[in-house]
Every structure is written in C-alpha cells, then in structure tokens.
Design an enzyme around this catalytic site. Structure first.
Site, short mmCIF file in Angstrom:
data_model
loop_
_atom_site.label_atom_id
_atom_site.label_comp_id
_atom_site.label_asym_id
_atom_site.label_seq_id
_atom_site.Cartn_x
_atom_site.Cartn_y
_atom_site.Cartn_z
N ARG A 262 0.84 -1.22 0.00
CA ARG A 262 0.00 0.00 0.00
C ARG A 262 0.87 1.27 0.00
NH1 ARG A 262 -2.95 -3.68 -0.66
NH2 ARG A 262 -5.07 -3.96 0.11
N SER B 47 -10.31 -0.63 3.49
CA SER B 47 -9.59 -0.87 4.74
C SER B 47 -9.10 0.46 5.29
CB SER B 47 -8.36 -1.73 4.50
OG SER B 47 -8.71 -2.97 3.94
N GLU C 163 -4.60 3.85 6.37
CA GLU C 163 -4.35 3.78 4.92
C GLU C 163 -4.69 5.10 4.21
OE1 GLU C 163 -6.00 1.18 1.98
OE2 GLU C 163 -5.20 -0.60 2.93
N1 EPU Z 1 -10.92 -10.72 10.47
C1 EPU Z 1 -11.60 -10.85 11.66
N2 EPU Z 1 -12.47 -9.88 12.00
C2 EPU Z 1 -12.72 -8.80 11.21
C3 EPU Z 1 -12.02 -8.67 10.00
C4 EPU Z 1 -11.11 -9.66 9.66
O1 EPU Z 1 -11.41 -11.80 12.41
O2 EPU Z 1 -13.53 -7.96 11.58
C5 EPU Z 1 -10.00 -11.80 10.06
C6 EPU Z 1 -10.61 -12.59 8.91
O3 EPU Z 1 -11.42 -13.63 9.35
C7 EPU Z 1 -9.38 -13.10 8.20
C8 EPU Z 1 -8.35 -12.02 8.44
O4 EPU Z 1 -8.82 -11.25 9.54
O5 EPU Z 1 -8.92 -14.29 8.75
C9 EPU Z 1 -8.11 -11.14 7.21
O6 EPU Z 1 -9.33 -10.56 6.76
P1 EPU Z 1 -9.65 -10.40 5.20
O7 EPU Z 1 -9.39 -11.67 4.47
O8 EPU Z 1 -11.00 -9.79 5.08
O9 EPU Z 1 -8.56 -9.40 4.66
P2 EPU Z 1 -7.87 -8.12 5.33
O10 EPU Z 1 -6.49 -8.46 5.73
O11 EPU Z 1 -8.78 -7.58 6.37
C10 EPU Z 1 -6.84 -7.23 3.10
C11 EPU Z 1 -6.77 -5.91 2.39
C12 EPU Z 1 -8.05 -5.67 1.62
C13 EPU Z 1 -8.26 -6.80 0.63
C14 EPU Z 1 -8.31 -8.14 1.40
C15 EPU Z 1 -8.38 -9.32 0.47
C16 EPU Z 1 -5.31 -4.47 3.68
C17 EPU Z 1 -5.22 -3.32 4.62
N3 EPU Z 1 -6.55 -4.84 3.35
O12 EPU Z 1 -7.86 -7.12 4.08
O13 EPU Z 1 -7.89 -4.46 0.90
O14 EPU Z 1 -9.46 -6.64 -0.11
O15 EPU Z 1 -7.09 -8.28 2.19
O16 EPU Z 1 -7.15 -9.50 -0.15
O17 EPU Z 1 -4.29 -4.98 3.26
C18 EPU Z 1 -8.25 -2.11 1.03
O18 EPU Z 1 -7.04 -1.97 1.06
O19 EPU Z 1 -9.03 -1.12 1.03
C19 EPU Z 1 -8.83 -3.44 1.02
C20 EPU Z 1 -10.14 -3.66 1.14
#
Ligand code: EPU
Length: 343
Positions: A169, A243, A339
C-alpha cells in the site's frame, strides 16, 4: 494578481467526490483531461506555483476540513490495447477511468489478468499511488509503466516499476513525489497465457462450494465480486474508504509473544521471518465491530472498515480511528497505521 484563464470552479462541495461522503469544500477546483491541461496549469501565472491537492476517485482520502490548496481532479480518459506480445498483453488506461470499469473492459476484450482486483473503488490513476491489492494480487504484479506530469516543469515522464518503488500500500507517490507529480496514464502487463491466482482462503472456499476446479476468468471475476460484496460495504450505498488501517508487520519475536497470549491471532509469515497480522482481527478482538462516534462507525461485517452511517464528519472518523488505535495498542502493543490520506 495576474489573471488566470484556467477553467477553475470555486467553492466546490467535495462530498460526492470522496467515497466516505464527508463534508468539505474546495476553494478552487480544476478538472484535467490531458497532459496539456496540466502544462497549462504549470505555466499559469496565478496558479502555477500554488499548493495543489491531487484528487482521483476520492477513495483513499479523509477530509477533516475545507481544502485551500487548488484541488486538481484527474479526469484523463482512455482504454486501449497497446501491444500483444507472445507472453503478455499491454493495456493502457487514462488515470481518470474507474478502476472497476477497467477490470470489466479488459475482461470484455478477452484480456484477463486483473480479476482479483475487481470492485476496488477509485480511479486508475490512484491505483499505483497505494499499490492496491486484493486476494493475492497487487497492482505491481500487473504493472508495466506509467506517465506522470511534473508539477514544477510541466514535463511528462515515464516511470517503470523500479522508479515507482512499490511497497505494501505504498509507492513513491505517497513519499517524495506526493503532491509534486500527477499520474496521467498507466500501462498494465497482463501475462499470457492467463492462469488464475487462487490460494486465497475465500477463493478456495468458492472453488469447493461451486465444484468448479478450473474456473475461467469471467467465473473468477464473479467470485471475487461476490466475496467483496459479502464483506465490504458498497461506497455508493454506505460511505467508506475500504480498509482503514494497514495490516501491521511485526518481528518474529513480537508475533510469538502475541500468539502465546492470543493463539487465535490471524497472521501471515513473511519471507524475512517477520509476520503480517490481520488488523481486522486485532480490532475485532478489541470488540469494536458496530461501535460508533457520531455518524462514524466500525463496519459490522469487517472491523478494518470504518463507515459513514450518514452525516459523519471527518473529525468523527478521526476520533473513532484514534480510539481504535489506542485500544489495539493497549492490548497488543501494536500501532496501527491508517491507509487513507488525512487532509
Ligand atoms: N478478520 C476478523 N475480523 C474482522 C475482520 C477480519 O477476524 O472484523 C480476520 C478474517 O477472518 C481473516 C483475516 O482477519 O482471517 C483477514 O481478513 P480479510 O481476508 O477480510 O482481509 P484483510 O487483511 O482484512 C486485506 C486488504 C483488503 C483486501 C483483502 C483481500 C489491507 C489493509 N486490506 O484485508 O484491501 O481486499 O485483504 O485480499 O491490506 C483495502 O485496502 O481497502 C482493502 C479492502
């Protein structure tokens, strides 16, 4: 003061120009549709040297106040296939095109490769700034080069991936080129033959659910859209900037420490021994889902996303974000980094 002939708009509401839907007014705004428009701005006796704020789709910005700097709204159009190589298609898009529009267009043209990045809000020009990423693919993995106009000289320069210094990012446009250079066109390298990037848990789940072990690009695109729609709020319906925090990277030692106390913590080991933690999990573990400050709230299906429930101010979003940072720091000793760019 010298007279300007630029087609400036004065006192423009930015509420519909940021995906959070936050209230702010631009003292002056200029829409640019080409490199020539930017050169005219640089040469303008009244505005050439004025401070500027570059706005794309407004999907990564948090307005807490009115903007006195000249808001430059990038609206450069254009989508075309530039070149067909034996191992890749090279596609060029104007910085003002919608990102998701580009993903759809490439699929319609039979040029797959961007489907993991479907439905990310914002414009093509903003995508390299923060090296957008989702479901195992980052913009840098599909990047060829970009054109940008230097706001001091008015010259157009072409930057390759190394010059853009992509990180998680992050890019040179968030660092020393911030506010100094405007991205006008981006070229993408879509590898041939196409192979799906699976591996991400949610995508593997779709594969198991549907029984389709060998999805085509169109099916894959539909999966990504369905996964995002189930978890992430549509900014057209409920204001948000995706995010809100980056996933923090911690040392192996710090990660072990946290696992000892919270064995459930979602973490991804990195090649250098450090680990990336899921910020959404950390925030969720601190009990933030659904909590609000005024009109600003933590999304109830994904704790990493802050939303505008209606009528939120930027100040309320900042207050909520700070409270989350303090509570995560208090429990895990980790400082979450936002972010979006706070104005
Ligand atoms: N999780 C929780 N509770 C929550 C949210 C997440 O327990 O409220 C756990 C999920 O169950 C999962 C883990 O955290 O095991 C990761 O969650 P998720 O797969 O939704 O991905 P993320 O790490 O929260 C990142 C990116 C997203 C992108 C997704 C999918 C960043 C900051 N965010 O989110 O990007 O869509 O992976 O690849 O890196 C963005 O940057 O705006 C964005 C949406």
């Amino acid at each position: 003061m010298s007279v300007s002939t630029l087609p400036l708009e004065a006192g423009v509401s930015l509420r519909t120009l940021n995906t959070f839907g936050l209230p702010a007014v631009a003292a002056h705004l200029l829409r640019v549709k080409s490199e020539a428009d930017l050169r005219r701005l640089v040469d303008d006796p009244a505005w050439g040297l004025a401070p500027k704020f570059i706005l794309g789709g407004g999907s990564n910005v948090l307005f807490t106040r009115d903007v006195q700097a000249l808001v430059v709204k990038v609206e450069v159009p254009g989508l075309r296939l530039l070149e067909t190589r034996h191992d890749a298609w090279i596609v060029e898009a104007g910085a003002g095109e919608s990102w998701h529009g580009l993903v759809q267009w490439t699929l319609e043209q039979g040029l797959p490769g961007l489907e993991n990045l479907a439905l990310i809000p914002g414009t093509v020009g903003a995508a390299p700034v923060q090296n957008i990423g989702a479901y195992g693919v980052e913009l840098k993995d599909r990047f060829e080069s970009l054109d940008a106009v230097d706001l001091v000289t008015g010259r157009t320069v072409t930057l390759d991936a190394a010059a853009c210094r992509f990180g998680y990012r992050d890019s040179v446009f968030k660092q020393h080129l911030a506010g100094k250079s405007v991205i006008t066109r981006v070229r993408f390298r879509l590898p041939r033959p196409w192979t799906p990037v699976l591996g991400y848990l949610d995508l593997e789940r779709k594969r198991a659910e549907t029984g389709i072990s060998d999805p085509d690009a169109r099916t894959f695109f539909e999966w990504v859209c369905a996964i995002r729609r189930a978890k992430l709020p549509d900014p057209a319906v409920i204001g948000n900037a995706g995010s809100f925090f980056k996933n923090p990277v911690v040392s192996a030692e710090q990660c072990r420490d946290i696992i000892d106390r919270d064995p459930e913590v979602v973490h991804y080991p990195l090649p250098d021994g450090s680990a990336k933690l899921a910020a959404g999990w950390l925030i969720d573990a601190c009990g933030w889902k659904g909590k609000a400050v005024g009109g600003a709230a933590v999304y109830d299906k994904q704790a990493l996303v802050l939303v505008n429930r209606g009528g939120a101010t930027g100040g309320e979003v900042v207050t909520l974000a700070r409270a989350i940072q303090e509570s995560v720091y208090g429990r895990f000793g980790i400082r979450l980094e936002p972010e979006p760019v706070v104005v």
